[in-house]
Structures are given as C-alpha cells and as structure tokens.
Design a protein around this motif. Structure first.
Motif, PDB file in Angstrom:
ATOM      1  N   LYS A  89      55.985  46.771  35.595  1.00 42.47           N
ATOM      2  CA  LYS A  89      55.319  46.817  34.309  1.00 42.47           C
ATOM      3  C   LYS A  89      56.056  47.708  33.335  1.00 42.47           C
ATOM      4  O   LYS A  89      56.677  48.697  33.718  1.00 42.47           O
ATOM      5  CB  LYS A  89      53.874  47.320  34.471  1.00 42.47           C
ATOM      6  CG  LYS A  89      53.008  46.501  35.410  1.00 42.47           C
ATOM      7  CD  LYS A  89      52.754  45.114  34.856  1.00 42.47           C
ATOM      8  CE  LYS A  89      51.838  44.312  35.775  1.00 42.47           C
ATOM      9  NZ  LYS A  89      51.593  42.954  35.266  1.00 42.47           N
ATOM     10  N   LEU A 119      52.505  51.580  29.622  1.00 43.84           N
ATOM     11  CA  LEU A 119      51.283  51.131  28.969  1.00 43.84           C
ATOM     12  C   LEU A 119      51.299  51.489  27.490  1.00 43.84           C
ATOM     13  O   LEU A 119      51.740  52.575  27.109  1.00 43.84           O
ATOM     14  CB  LEU A 119      50.067  51.794  29.619  1.00 43.84           C
ATOM     15  CG  LEU A 119      49.612  51.282  30.977  1.00 43.84           C
ATOM     16  CD1 LEU A 119      48.455  52.141  31.471  1.00 43.84           C
ATOM     17  CD2 LEU A 119      49.213  49.823  30.928  1.00 43.84           C
ATOM     18  N   GLN A 159      42.961  54.076  30.456  1.00 44.82           N
ATOM     19  CA  GLN A 159      43.367  54.474  31.803  1.00 44.82           C
ATOM     20  C   GLN A 159      42.848  55.872  32.145  1.00 44.82           C
ATOM     21  O   GLN A 159      42.369  56.113  33.259  1.00 44.82           O
ATOM     22  CB  GLN A 159      44.878  54.424  31.908  1.00 44.82           C
ATOM     23  CG  GLN A 159      45.426  54.790  33.290  1.00 44.82           C
ATOM     24  CD  GLN A 159      46.941  54.899  33.280  1.00 44.82           C
ATOM     25  OE1 GLN A 159      47.501  55.701  32.542  1.00 44.82           O
ATOM     26  NE2 GLN A 159      47.598  54.066  34.084  1.00 44.82           N
ATOM     27  N   LYS A 166      43.810  51.153  38.617  1.00 47.02           N
ATOM     28  CA  LYS A 166      45.028  50.394  38.357  1.00 47.02           C
ATOM     29  C   LYS A 166      44.755  48.978  37.836  1.00 47.02           C
ATOM     30  O   LYS A 166      45.682  48.290  37.396  1.00 47.02           O
ATOM     31  CB  LYS A 166      45.881  50.330  39.623  1.00 47.02           C
ATOM     32  CG  LYS A 166      46.421  51.696  40.049  1.00 47.02           C
ATOM     33  CD  LYS A 166      47.219  51.602  41.344  1.00 47.02           C
ATOM     34  CE  LYS A 166      47.678  52.978  41.807  1.00 47.02           C
ATOM     35  NZ  LYS A 166      48.389  52.914  43.106  1.00 47.02           N
ATOM     36  N   ASP A 185      46.224  47.300  34.477  1.00 45.12           N
ATOM     37  CA  ASP A 185      47.356  46.398  34.247  1.00 45.12           C
ATOM     38  C   ASP A 185      46.899  44.999  33.839  1.00 45.12           C
ATOM     39  O   ASP A 185      47.615  44.290  33.133  1.00 45.12           O
ATOM     40  CB  ASP A 185      48.229  46.305  35.497  1.00 45.12           C
ATOM     41  CG  ASP A 185      49.050  47.574  35.731  1.00 45.12           C
ATOM     42  OD1 ASP A 185      49.230  48.333  34.767  1.00 45.12           O
ATOM     43  OD2 ASP A 185      49.498  47.795  36.866  1.00 45.12           O
ATOM     44  N   ILE A 221      46.742  44.097  30.037  1.00 46.36           N
ATOM     45  CA  ILE A 221      47.949  43.890  29.231  1.00 46.36           C
ATOM     46  C   ILE A 221      47.972  42.456  28.716  1.00 46.36           C
ATOM     47  O   ILE A 221      47.771  41.512  29.477  1.00 46.36           O
ATOM     48  CB  ILE A 221      49.208  44.190  30.060  1.00 46.36           C
ATOM     49  CG1 ILE A 221      49.235  45.672  30.475  1.00 46.36           C
ATOM     50  CG2 ILE A 221      50.467  43.832  29.283  1.00 46.36           C
ATOM     51  CD1 ILE A 221      50.355  46.032  31.412  1.00 46.36           C
TER      52      ILE A 221
END
Length: 398
Positions: free
Chosen positions: A10, A13, A21, A340, A343, A346
C-alpha cells in the motif's frame, strides 16, 4: 478475515484516513461503553427501534424505506445504493418462483435460497436503518448523537466513521465505510452460518448460480424513451474481500456519472418496487403466468427479445411469491477487531465499466438452456456422483 487487504503493498495513507486509523486503533484496545441513557435518549432509541421494525417487514418495504430516506438526505449515498441493490435482491427472491430459475430448483432448495436472501436483506436493514435515523435525529437537533449507536448493536467501527462524517462531510468515506460494515456484519451471521453453508453455499444449485453468472446487479434508467441499464456481475459471492471491492465498484458505477445518476433516480422514483422484473422490462416479463403447464418448454429468448408468439417470462410480485417472514433476533457481537481494515477504505483506482446488457441477455438464454438440460440430469443413475449434474449442464451450455 482481511488478509488480502493487508498483504497488498500500500501507499502511505492519505492524511484523512490516518485520522480515522488513529481512532480505530484506540477502539481496538477499548470498546465503546454502553452508558446509561437519559430519558430523552431512551425515547430516541425506542422510536428508532420501532420505526425500523415497522419498515423491516419484507424486501418491498425495506427497499422503499431506503429510497424515501435518500430523497430526504441525498448526501447519504449508501441509502440510494442500498435501495438499488435491494431492488435486485427482490428480483432474485421472486426469480425463485418465476418462469426460469424455478425450473432448476426443487421447492426445498428454493425455500433455502429465499431464506438466505431474506435473512441477509433483513439483517442489513436492521443494522443500517437505525444509523440513518440517528443521523436524521442528529440533523434535526443540530447535535451529534452517534454515541447512541452501541444501543442498536452497531459496530464501533461505524461510530468512528459517522463521527468523521459529521465533522468532515466526506461522502465517499461514509459510503465505503457502510459497505465494509454491512458485508462484514453479514459474514459470520449469514455467510459463515453452518445452516446456510450446508443448505445453500455448498449446494449444487449455488455452483450453478456462479456457472450461469446469475449474480447480476442492474441499475435501470430511461434514455430516449428506452429502458437501459448499467451494472456489474458478482462472482465468488462467498469471498468477503470480493464483496467489499464489488460494493465499491457498483458505488462508483452508480454515482460517477451525474447525468446517468439523475436518470436512474428518476426511474427509481417513478417505478414502485414490486419485486417483479416486469418493473423494468415489461416487454419480456409479466407478473402473471402466461405459459400453461402442458406447453413444452422451448427456448423463447434471443438477445433479450421473445420469439414470435412466445409467452412472456413469469416474474411474480414479491407479495405473490413469498409471505412475510418472522425473523429471530439478530446475533449480537461486534465484527470490528482489527484497525487494519482501514486499507479497505482506500478509493479504487480502476475505471469501472458498466456495460452489462449483453452478459445479462446471455444469462437469460443460458438459464433456459440449463432448464432444458436438467431433463438429462433427471434421468441420470442415482448412484452417480452429484457433481455430474454440473458437468451435464455445462456440456449443454458449451
């Protein structure tokens, strides 16, 4: 559960997701407490529960409730996405009693499939709709009330997402957060449920469902006097990651083109949801059975047109196909255990293509051929491997 999301390399962020997060990491360590409610908060919770229960009677009432809410609060994109997906869910339910799919299923299998679809539809509504009503109440009072979400057994993940939306008005993150929430909410309650695993997901019919590409999501609209649609086909329904990515794709497809979105909304508001596919294609489907039992089944469909003189495909209204169901209470428990999952928020970078008419028309043709091929299956040796059913039908479709 989200292993593939985590293993992919990734980029760093974006700052806005880093903020989310940070909050999710806190919640990973300490769940949101369910605090004692003040009298006015008790009234809010009770009213929302009652309104949700009253609208959660069947697929038609749920689907209309989503649309009504979206028309009041168009910034809540998921409400319209949920409306359109719920329409498709209703069509899938009535297909089980209609003129094509019903020829591939016995009564027990059809009931098992319906129970599977209905339970998922019911669960999502009883989880999502209180969130919407709490947002409405927050708007009316001009005050953030999302601390009440735990009283509806809504995941602490969504408390973080709603708080972020309240401050930043980030429409995309809220919508994708709701997609993630609803799919993970269903995972243990439906997809991993042992009864559904045995009676639906591991059955021959579910294999045929994937073989025939029957998991179409269609978004109809009218252009130049003709009903058209865009959509996507979901394969490997049992994969949580696949369903989340699919949700993001159909969200992009529904909202990325403003003019098309306007037309889909116009179609939806002008066309009450009945559960019958006649709602969008009355030239091909009818909610009254035209095909008499003594008529031999022969292929009637070519390029989504009926053969000359052929009877329309039976597609009943939901009220004619299935009675309202009494559901046991939703299983409690919060799916959120790993921050997590951030992700999955996104945004997609791919361009989503929505041209689905050809595939959908071919699916209708393949279902008819599969129904004809089932005659060969009926006469097979009962001692043969049941997987031969799939091979026989596949040969007829090749």
């Amino acid at each position: 559960m989200f292993l593939n999301f985590f293993l992919q390399k990734k980029k760093p962020l974006p700052e806005y997701l880093a903020t989310i997060q940070k909050e999710l990491k806190k919640k990973n360590k300490t769940a949101s407490p369910i605090v004692q409610l003040a009298a006015h908060e008790e009234r809010v919770v009770t009213e929302i529960r009652n309104r949700t229960s009253g609208l959660n009677k069947n697929n038609v009432t749920r689907t209309q409730a989503y649309l009504d809410f979206y028309l009041r609060f168009p910034e809540i994109h998921w409400a319209f996405l949920g409306h359109m997906v719920s329409r498709n869910g209703g069509w899938n339910m009535t297909d089980l009693k209609g003129g094509l799919v019903s020829r591939l299923l016995g009564k027990k299998e059809a009931l098992a499939f319906f129970t599977f679809l209905e339970r998922a539809n019911w669960l999502i509504f009883q989880d999502a709709y209180p969130q919407f009503l709490l947002y409405e109440e927050s708007r009316n009072r001009g005050k953030n009330l999302f601390h009440l979400l735990p009283h509806f057994h809504v995941s602490t993940f969504m408390e973080t997402i709603w708080n972020f939306f309240w401050e930043k008005k980030d429409l995309y993150t809220l919508t994708v957060g709701l997609i993630i929430n609803e799919q993970t909410y269903l995972e243990t309650r439906v997809l991993q449920n042992s009864a559904f695993q045995e009676k639906v997901i591991h059955t021959l019919q579910f294999q045929l469902h994937d073989l025939l590409s029957m998991n179409h999501i269609l978004f109809p609209y009218v252009e130049n006097g003709t009903v058209r649609f865009v959509g996507q086909t979901l394969r490997h329904f049992e994969s949580l990651e696949t369903r989340i990515v699919f949700g993001k794709r159909i969200y992009a497809l529904l909202f990325e083109n403003a003019e098309r979105l306007k037309r889909i909304k116009q179609w939806a508001t002008a066309t009450p949801h009945t559960g019958s596919r006649k709602d969008y294609w009355p030239h091909l489907f009818n909610d009254i059975e035209e095909l008499t039992p003594e008529i031999q089944l022969i292929p009637r469909i070519w390029s989504c047109q009926l053969a000359p003189g052929a009877a329309k495909i039976y597609s009943p209204r939901l009220e004619s196909a299935w009675q309202n169901q009494q559901h046991p209470p939703a299983e409690t428990g919060d799916w959120f255990h790993d921050w997590k999952i951030i992700d999955a928020l996104i945004p997609l970078e791919e361009k989503v293509e929505g041209d689905i008419k050809y595939d959908y028309c071919k699916t209708l043709e393949r279902i008819e051929l599969a129904a004809l091929a089932k005659k060969a299956v009926l006469f097979r040796n009962p001692d043969d491997d049941p997987r031969d059913d799939v091979r026989i039908i596949t040969r007829h479709l090749s």
